[in-house]
Design an enzyme around this catalytic site. Structure first.
Site, mmCIF file in Angstrom:
data_model
loop_
_atom_site.group_PDB
_atom_site.id
_atom_site.type_symbol
_atom_site.label_atom_id
_atom_site.label_comp_id
_atom_site.label_asym_id
_atom_site.label_seq_id
_atom_site.Cartn_x
_atom_site.Cartn_y
_atom_site.Cartn_z
ATOM 1 N N CYS A 177 -0.298 0.244 2.841
ATOM 2 C CA CYS A 177 -0.783 -0.906 3.612
ATOM 3 C C CYS A 177 -0.199 -0.903 5.023
ATOM 4 O O CYS A 177 -0.648 -1.646 5.868
ATOM 5 C CB CYS A 177 -0.395 -2.180 2.919
ATOM 6 S SG CYS A 177 1.355 -2.188 2.701
ATOM 7 N N GLU A 213 2.419 -10.117 -0.516
ATOM 8 C CA GLU A 213 2.381 -8.973 0.403
ATOM 9 C C GLU A 213 0.997 -8.361 0.280
ATOM 10 O O GLU A 213 0.691 -7.732 -0.719
ATOM 11 C CB GLU A 213 3.446 -7.941 -0.012
ATOM 12 C CG GLU A 213 4.858 -8.448 0.095
ATOM 13 C CD GLU A 213 5.230 -8.738 1.532
ATOM 14 O OE1 GLU A 213 6.169 -9.516 1.730
ATOM 15 O OE2 GLU A 213 4.577 -8.204 2.439
ATOM 16 N N GLU A 233 -10.026 -3.552 5.965
ATOM 17 C CA GLU A 233 -9.074 -2.593 5.417
ATOM 18 C C GLU A 233 -9.802 -1.564 4.555
ATOM 19 O O GLU A 233 -10.535 -1.927 3.651
ATOM 20 C CB GLU A 233 -8.032 -3.320 4.562
ATOM 21 C CG GLU A 233 -7.012 -2.356 3.952
ATOM 22 C CD GLU A 233 -6.029 -3.063 3.068
ATOM 23 O OE1 GLU A 233 -6.447 -3.770 2.151
ATOM 24 O OE2 GLU A 233 -4.821 -2.903 3.316
ATOM 25 N N GLY A 273 -0.564 -6.656 -3.191
ATOM 26 C CA GLY A 273 -1.890 -6.146 -3.520
ATOM 27 C C GLY A 273 -2.884 -6.575 -2.469
ATOM 28 O O GLY A 273 -2.510 -6.901 -1.332
ATOM 29 N N THR A 290 -7.199 -10.684 -3.746
ATOM 30 C CA THR A 290 -6.441 -10.998 -4.970
ATOM 31 C C THR A 290 -5.346 -12.008 -4.656
ATOM 32 O O THR A 290 -5.109 -12.948 -5.408
ATOM 33 C CB THR A 290 -5.830 -9.718 -5.548
ATOM 34 O OG1 THR A 290 -6.847 -8.728 -5.661
ATOM 35 C CG2 THR A 290 -5.199 -9.971 -6.903
ATOM 36 N N LYS A 321 4.192 -6.951 -14.199
ATOM 37 C CA LYS A 321 2.990 -6.170 -14.540
ATOM 38 C C LYS A 321 2.693 -5.161 -13.435
ATOM 39 O O LYS A 321 2.366 -5.544 -12.311
ATOM 40 C CB LYS A 321 1.772 -7.071 -14.733
ATOM 41 C CG LYS A 321 0.603 -6.308 -15.357
ATOM 42 C CD LYS A 321 -0.720 -7.049 -15.240
ATOM 43 C CE LYS A 321 -1.327 -6.800 -13.892
ATOM 44 N NZ LYS A 321 -1.757 -5.375 -13.720
HETATM 45 O O1 TXE Z 1 -4.656 -4.326 -5.230
HETATM 46 P P1 TXE Z 1 -5.117 -5.395 -6.303
HETATM 47 P P2 TXE Z 1 -4.616 -2.780 -5.447
HETATM 48 C C1 TXE Z 1 -2.556 -3.864 -0.693
HETATM 49 C C2 TXE Z 1 -3.356 -2.806 0.012
HETATM 50 C C3 TXE Z 1 -4.658 -2.868 -0.756
HETATM 51 C C4 TXE Z 1 -4.254 -3.202 -2.146
HETATM 52 C C5 TXE Z 1 -4.267 -1.992 -2.998
HETATM 53 O O2 TXE Z 1 -3.459 -3.097 1.363
HETATM 54 O O3 TXE Z 1 -5.448 -3.905 -0.221
HETATM 55 O O4 TXE Z 1 -2.918 -3.745 -2.086
HETATM 56 O O5 TXE Z 1 -3.691 -2.259 -4.225
HETATM 57 C C6 TXE Z 1 -3.156 -7.267 -10.126
HETATM 58 N N1 TXE Z 1 -4.289 -12.197 -11.051
HETATM 59 N N2 TXE Z 1 -1.152 -3.582 -0.523
HETATM 60 O O6 TXE Z 1 -6.014 -2.262 -5.324
HETATM 61 O O7 TXE Z 1 -6.417 -5.144 -6.950
HETATM 62 C C7 TXE Z 1 -3.588 -5.849 -10.400
HETATM 63 O O8 TXE Z 1 -3.702 -5.628 -11.796
HETATM 64 C C8 TXE Z 1 -3.108 -11.543 -11.116
HETATM 65 C C9 TXE Z 1 -0.387 -4.407 0.405
HETATM 66 O O9 TXE Z 1 -3.881 -2.517 -6.705
HETATM 67 O O10 TXE Z 1 -4.942 -6.654 -5.584
HETATM 68 C C10 TXE Z 1 -2.436 -5.069 -9.773
HETATM 69 O O11 TXE Z 1 -1.343 -5.018 -10.672
HETATM 70 N N3 TXE Z 1 -2.966 -10.223 -10.849
HETATM 71 C C11 TXE Z 1 1.075 -4.212 0.274
HETATM 72 C C12 TXE Z 1 -2.080 -5.920 -8.565
HETATM 73 O O12 TXE Z 1 -2.604 -7.213 -8.821
HETATM 74 C C13 TXE Z 1 -4.065 -9.548 -10.452
HETATM 75 C C14 TXE Z 1 1.502 -2.807 -0.001
HETATM 76 C C15 TXE Z 1 -2.702 -5.423 -7.268
HETATM 77 O O13 TXE Z 1 -4.056 -5.273 -7.510
HETATM 78 C C16 TXE Z 1 -5.323 -10.150 -10.345
HETATM 79 C C17 TXE Z 1 0.660 -2.158 -0.980
HETATM 80 C C18 TXE Z 1 -5.412 -11.543 -10.674
HETATM 81 N N4 TXE Z 1 -6.561 -12.206 -10.617
HETATM 82 C C19 TXE Z 1 -0.649 -2.515 -1.202
HETATM 83 N N5 TXE Z 1 -6.220 -9.193 -9.946
HETATM 84 C C20 TXE Z 1 1.971 -4.790 1.350
HETATM 85 N N6 TXE Z 1 1.523 -5.654 2.244
HETATM 86 O O14 TXE Z 1 3.138 -4.468 1.331
HETATM 87 C C21 TXE Z 1 -5.532 -8.044 -9.800
HETATM 88 N N7 TXE Z 1 -4.236 -8.240 -10.116
#
Ligand code: TXE
Length: 482
Positions: free
Chosen positions: A283, A249, A384, A227, A231, A174
């Site tokens: 990130c 990650e 962050e 993400g 989350t 997804k």
């Molecule tokens: O994250 P979200 P975002 C981190 C970055 C920032 C975030 C940004 O630091 O904090 O990611 O990305 C799905 N059950 N990194 O805002 O909201 C959601 O639909 C299952 C770190 O998108 O966490 C999306 O597909 N899935 C990284 C994905 O999770 C769920 C590098 C991420 O969403 C969910 C890049 C749930 N309950 C970004 N809720 C690294 N360390 O490499 C949301 N999602």
């Protein structure tokens, strides 16, 4: 209005419940497509397709798997312009960045794991003198889940699904509902590359509904997630009682430590990138700059001058280095941190204001911000922001720099600028980060372990780390008579 669809069992399919989500173009603020608001029913359908494909795919020869992954890599490359334009439109990032980084890396991810799988071996251990031979089987797990974020959409989506299928698994994946487009376009490429149907299934929808259904599915054996930390915590709570394998990650709040003995001009040029590339929505960005006292005044002057020269515009303007932030919601979140910093007494050295781009007045544009702080415990230093915002703080000596750098709950990456070898080794060993860059940034060899510690996550991606994550090791111990 374009309606994109789920890619299940090798074909594009509408969501079973018939519900759709709006998909925005961040550079114009307009809804430009609709995506499936998939439910657990769509996830279950994708799981069934993956399950049905698993026996055949896991018995496909390594050479055949490698050939297909490399063909996918070739097709991504051949479609670079289309994919890059789609990425820039969906995410708001400069087209030049999508062309130079996002899409080439998506191709490289498939190519790398198409090659790596042909070198991935397991071990044998002879119990000498005991007529006993041990060998380790590293078998694919079955159906695994991959969930990716919106900042580097195709880059991070492929970084997960490529090793998963290379290792012989089938996948329910997804992408973020905020940036679904390039994962949708990948579907055509998978079919054209001859990836058997059901091996990779792409389900669109929200995290709490479709994402949660993947994590909670009783027969999806492992979850690879990128993400936010919050989350990640929620996913871990769901998956832990099911004893699923997890790769998380998560967020970062990465220090960029600049010593007076550094190669100044190179440091300055790279620090602008490590601060604001992708609108600071990486990130790995060095969002906390720590600069040695003796060069601090000069650095602030030179750095602000370079930041002020950055062109903020729509993604399709070749002059643009700062595009639109990914959503209205995220723009407001980033702005709120700038206000918090002001309330905490920080000094705005540059930026922090919204920008109206001619012809794109409803886009989500924000100036890059440079904020001077003197308290490492303030919120802008600890939390962050994930936007075009960096802080600057000075330090007197190496010990103080190390203490300041480590004094956060995250531990993803760190960057150090110095020409002192002993100091490089001392800091590299003591910095609490999964990745330490010295005199460079975002310099990536895909064989290396990638990931963070503390609140930046669990596990590592990349190279054989990823192939080990997506396989189950089994020790077979055979006793024999000579
Ligand atoms: O994250 P979200 P975002 C981190 C970055 C920032 C975030 C940004 O630091 O904090 O990611 O990305 C799905 N059950 N990194 O805002 O909201 C959601 O639909 C299952 C770190 O998108 O966490 C999306 O597909 N899935 C990284 C994905 O999770 C769920 C590098 C991420 O969403 C969910 C890049 C749930 N309950 C970004 N809720 C690294 N360390 O490499 C949301 N999602």
């Amino acid at each position: 209005m374009k309606k994109i669809k789920n890619y299940i069992n090798g074909s594009f399919q509408e969501p079973i419940a018939g519900d759709w989500l709006d998909n925005y173009n961040p550079s114009t603020g307009e809804i430009y497509s609709h995506i499936p608001k998939s439910t657990s029913k769509d996830v279950a359908k994708a799981y069934e397709a993956a399950k049905d494909a698993f026996v055949s795919w896991s018995n496909t020869t390594i050479e055949e798997r490698s050939k297909i992954l490399i063909r996918i890599a070739d097709l991504i490359e051949a479609n670079l312009d289309t994919l890059a334009e789609a990425e820039a439109k969906d995410n708001g990032k400069p087209l030049s960045l999508a062309k130079a980084v996002d899409i080439p890396r998506a191709s490289a991810n498939f190519r790398f794991f198409g090659n790596a799988i042909t070198q991935f071996a397991s071990e044998a251990h002879e119990s000498v003198g005991l007529n006993t031979m041990n060998f380790t089987l590293r078998s694919p797990m079955g159906v695994v889940g991959c969930i990716s974020p919106w900042n580097l959409p195709l880059y991070l989506f492929t970084w997960k699904v490529a090793p998963a299928i290379a290792a012989g698994n089938c996948v329910v994946a997804k992408p973020s509902e905020v940036t679904p487009m390039t994962a949708y376009l990948l579907g055509e490429i998978l079919s054209e590359a001859g990836l058997p149907k059901g091996v990779l299934n792409i389900v669109h929808g929200t995290g709490p509904e479709a994402g949660q259904a993947i994590v909670a599915h009783p027969n999806i054996k492992a979850i690879s997630f990128t993400g936010g930390t919050k989350t990640g915590e929620h996913i871990a709570r769901t998956a832990a009682p099911m004893f699923k394998k997890l790769s998380l990650e998560l967020g970062g709040k990465n220090p960029n430590i600049i010593f007076a003995d550094c190669e100044y001009e190179k440091m300055l040029a790279v620090t602008v990138k490590s601060s604001f590339a992708n609108q600071g929505q990486i990130c790995l960005c060095g969002s906390r700059i720590y600069v040695e006292e003796s060069i601090a005044k000069q650095f602030k002057k030179d750095f602000v001058a370079k930041v002020a020269a950055l062109y903020i515009g729509n993604p399709f303007n070749s002059k643009t280095s700062i595009g639109a932030l990914v959503s209205q919601e995220h723009l407001e979140k980033v702005e709120s941190y700038i206000e918090i910093a002001k309330d905490e007494g920080a000094k705005i050295l540059y930026g922090g204001e919204r920008v109206s781009v001619k012809g794109f007045e409803n886009g989500y544009y924000l100036q890059p911000s440079v904020i001077e702080v003197d308290d490492n415990k303030c919120r802008i230093q600890q939390e962050e922001v994930f936007g075009p915002v960096v802080t600057i703080m000075t330090f007197k000596n190496e010990e103080e720099a190390l203490q300041l750098a480590n004094d956060v709950k995250y531990g993803l990456s760190a960057t150090v600028w110095t020409n002192n070898l002993d100091r490089t080794m001392r800091l590299s060993k003591q910095l609490e980060a999964g990745i330490v860059w010295v005199n460079t940034w975002l310099n990536r060899d895909l064989r290396t372990p990638f990931g963070g510690m503390k609140d930046s996550g669990v596990g590592r991606e990349g190279g054989f780390e990823a192939l080990r994550f997506f396989t189950e090791p089994k020790n077979v111990c055979i006793s024999y008579n000579l």
